[in-house]
Motif scaffolding. Sequence first.
Motif, PDB file in Angstrom:
ATOM      1  N   PRO A 206     -38.075 -16.515  -1.477  1.00 32.67           N
ATOM      2  CA  PRO A 206     -36.715 -16.927  -1.099  1.00 32.67           C
ATOM      3  C   PRO A 206     -36.510 -18.426  -1.080  1.00 32.67           C
ATOM      4  CG  PRO A 206     -37.926 -16.207   0.820  1.00 32.67           C
ATOM      5  CD  PRO A 206     -38.806 -15.917  -0.369  1.00 32.67           C
ATOM      6  N   HIS A 207     -37.571 -19.202  -0.943  1.00 31.57           N
ATOM      7  CA  HIS A 207     -37.426 -20.645  -0.744  1.00 31.57           C
ATOM      8  C   HIS A 207     -38.210 -21.484  -1.734  1.00 31.57           C
ATOM      9  CE1 HIS A 207     -35.426 -19.510   2.911  1.00 31.57           C
ATOM     10  NE2 HIS A 207     -36.506 -18.945   3.400  1.00 31.57           N
ATOM     11  N   GLY A 208     -38.570 -20.932  -2.857  1.00 29.09           N
ATOM     12  CA  GLY A 208     -39.317 -21.709  -3.825  1.00 29.09           C
ATOM     13  C   GLY A 208     -40.661 -21.084  -4.142  1.00 29.09           C
ATOM     14  N   LEU A 209     -41.332 -21.635  -5.157  1.00 27.18           N
ATOM     15  CA  LEU A 209     -42.561 -21.017  -5.654  1.00 27.18           C
ATOM     16  C   LEU A 209     -43.686 -21.084  -4.635  1.00 27.18           C
ATOM     17  CD1 LEU A 209     -44.178 -19.671  -7.864  1.00 27.18           C
ATOM     18  CD2 LEU A 209     -44.551 -21.934  -8.889  1.00 27.18           C
ATOM     19  N   GLY A 210     -43.888 -22.241  -4.029  1.00 24.14           N
ATOM     20  CA  GLY A 210     -44.978 -22.377  -3.082  1.00 24.14           C
ATOM     21  C   GLY A 210     -46.326 -22.450  -3.785  1.00 24.14           C
TER      22      GLY A 210
END
Length: 126
Positions: free
Chosen positions: A102-106
Amino acid sequence: EVQLVESGGGLVQAGGSLRLSCASSGITFDDYAIGWFRQAPGKEREGVSCIRISDGSTHEPDSVKGRFTISRDNAERRVYLQMNSLTPEDTAVYYCAAKKTPHGLGPCGPRVYGYWGQGTQVTVSS
């Protein structure tokens, strides 16, 4: 039910190429990242390359940059790993795995990926 199925492994000579495929089902493809990981005998599982499906952002370690390329086919719900200039050190079982993003690849680390395939063996002979 989430399913990830790898294919494309095999035996190849050093310097050769292979393309691995990861077929996914049971997930909303765009909501996920798919990663390729490998584990050699006696070694920890390590991230090889990861891609966020929605925006195509990728992450891979320096050890494979310039040799391995990850890509996706949204229509087929597949992620590919093109591996070139293979060396015997690339010999391992290769797994694909999925996680929601939900907030980027990481980070491309195995601990944060929750869904796993069964793996496909890649053997590079010298």
